[in-house]
Scaffold this active site. Sequence first.
Site, PDB file in Angstrom:
ATOM      1  N   HIS A 106      -0.024  -1.443  -2.586  1.00 17.39           N
ATOM      2  CA  HIS A 106      -1.153  -1.731  -3.612  1.00 17.39           C
ATOM      3  C   HIS A 106      -1.114  -0.400  -4.649  1.00 17.39           C
ATOM      4  CE1 HIS A 106      -3.281  -4.189  -0.362  1.00 17.39           C
ATOM      5  NE2 HIS A 106      -2.994  -4.906  -1.302  1.00 17.39           N
ATOM      6  N   LYS A 155     -14.553 -13.669   6.145  1.00 19.09           N
ATOM      7  CA  LYS A 155     -13.694 -12.973   7.344  1.00 19.09           C
ATOM      8  C   LYS A 155     -14.133 -11.488   7.495  1.00 19.09           C
ATOM      9  CE  LYS A 155      -9.611 -14.067   5.418  1.00 19.09           C
ATOM     10  NZ  LYS A 155      -8.242 -13.752   5.314  1.00 19.09           N
ATOM     11  N   ARG A 171       5.455  -9.543  -4.296  1.00 23.27           N
ATOM     12  CA  ARG A 171       6.383  -9.268  -3.410  1.00 23.27           C
ATOM     13  C   ARG A 171       7.676 -10.323  -3.659  1.00 23.27           C
ATOM     14  NH1 ARG A 171       1.935  -8.516   0.980  1.00 23.27           N
ATOM     15  NH2 ARG A 171       1.019 -10.206  -0.603  1.00 23.27           N
ATOM     16  N   SER A 196      -1.245  -6.033   3.927  1.00 26.33           N
ATOM     17  CA  SER A 196      -2.327  -5.402   4.768  1.00 26.33           C
ATOM     18  C   SER A 196      -2.244  -6.125   6.140  1.00 26.33           C
ATOM     19  CB  SER A 196      -3.668  -5.815   3.873  1.00 26.33           C
ATOM     20  OG  SER A 196      -3.754  -5.356   2.771  1.00 26.33           O
TER      21      SER A 196
HETATM   22  P1  ADP Z   1      -5.773 -11.075  -1.473  1.00 26.25           P
HETATM   23  O1  ADP Z   1      -6.462 -10.709  -0.170  1.00 26.25           O
HETATM   24  O2  ADP Z   1      -6.622 -11.154  -2.928  1.00 26.25           O
HETATM   25  O3  ADP Z   1      -4.462 -11.636  -1.485  1.00 26.25           O
HETATM   26  P2  ADP Z   1      -4.706  -8.246  -1.058  1.00 26.25           P
HETATM   27  O4  ADP Z   1      -5.522  -7.391  -1.026  1.00 26.25           O
HETATM   28  O5  ADP Z   1      -3.638  -8.694   0.154  1.00 26.25           O
HETATM   29  O6  ADP Z   1      -5.242  -9.308  -2.150  1.00 26.25           O
HETATM   30  O7  ADP Z   1      -3.533  -7.906  -2.487  1.00 26.25           O
HETATM   31  C1  ADP Z   1      -4.100  -7.736  -3.477  1.00 26.25           C
HETATM   32  C2  ADP Z   1      -2.643  -7.988  -4.667  1.00 26.25           C
HETATM   33  O8  ADP Z   1      -1.670  -7.106  -4.346  1.00 26.25           O
HETATM   34  C3  ADP Z   1      -2.147  -9.516  -4.690  1.00 26.25           C
HETATM   35  O9  ADP Z   1      -1.761  -9.761  -5.811  1.00 26.25           O
HETATM   36  C4  ADP Z   1      -0.957  -9.037  -3.704  1.00 26.25           C
HETATM   37  O10 ADP Z   1       0.158 -10.110  -3.766  1.00 26.25           O
HETATM   38  C5  ADP Z   1      -0.270  -7.639  -4.291  1.00 26.25           C
HETATM   39  N1  ADP Z   1       0.307  -6.912  -3.040  1.00 26.25           N
HETATM   40  C6  ADP Z   1      -0.167  -6.658  -1.654  1.00 26.25           C
HETATM   41  N2  ADP Z   1       0.664  -6.090  -1.056  1.00 26.25           N
HETATM   42  C7  ADP Z   1       1.830  -5.902  -1.946  1.00 26.25           C
HETATM   43  C8  ADP Z   1       3.203  -4.996  -2.072  1.00 26.25           C
HETATM   44  N3  ADP Z   1       3.584  -4.693  -0.806  1.00 26.25           N
HETATM   45  N4  ADP Z   1       3.751  -5.146  -3.119  1.00 26.25           N
HETATM   46  C9  ADP Z   1       3.157  -5.801  -4.155  1.00 26.25           C
HETATM   47  N5  ADP Z   1       2.357  -6.338  -4.358  1.00 26.25           N
HETATM   48  C10 ADP Z   1       1.244  -6.223  -3.355  1.00 26.25           C
END
Ligand code: ADP
Length: 161
Positions: free
Chosen positions: A18, A42, A91, A129
Amino acid sequence: MRRLAIYPGSFDPPTLGHLDVIERASKLFDEIIVAVGVNSAKKPLLPDRYRIESLQESTKHLPNVKVEGFTGLLVDFVQSKAALSIVRGLRATADFEYEFQMAMVNRRLASEVDTVFLMTKWEYSYLSSSIVREVATLGGDYSGMVPPAVAKVIHRALRKT
Ligand code: ADP
């Protein structure tokens, strides 16, 4: 015109992936608001305040980045800030289908708003995450996966459970 973009997500917890996306986006736009989704159905590992404050601490070297909580429809938040872009990270191909769908829905709801996709450094491209949550709750070492300010709040949150 100031080019403002919103980077939304759950950030439970924020990871180095992130942060890498935020750093890249901060070079492309005049201002970035990292929008932390709060009140999700959640139960998160990290309470809203920990997610927001640890992201603020982790981005304090970036003067054009702000972190705020948001609820409700993303496009409503985007329009309330008069932003024209949403930033999302990609990703491997696994993210594409869901992200494509969300981008299309958001365009339908607000045709003037475009979604911009950024990719992380390859060493963070395996990070999510949910992986960090799993490693952390099982007692593994997550320190190389998250910014130091986030590691601190994960440690605090786990002590309380
Ligand atoms: P959500 O719960 O809305 O999917 P996340 O908090 O998991 O959001 O992630 C927010 C954004 O960051 C999403 O677009 C996700 O694809 C991106 N993201 C999460 N981890 C990575 C990573 N390691 N590399 C690139 N983008 C990431």
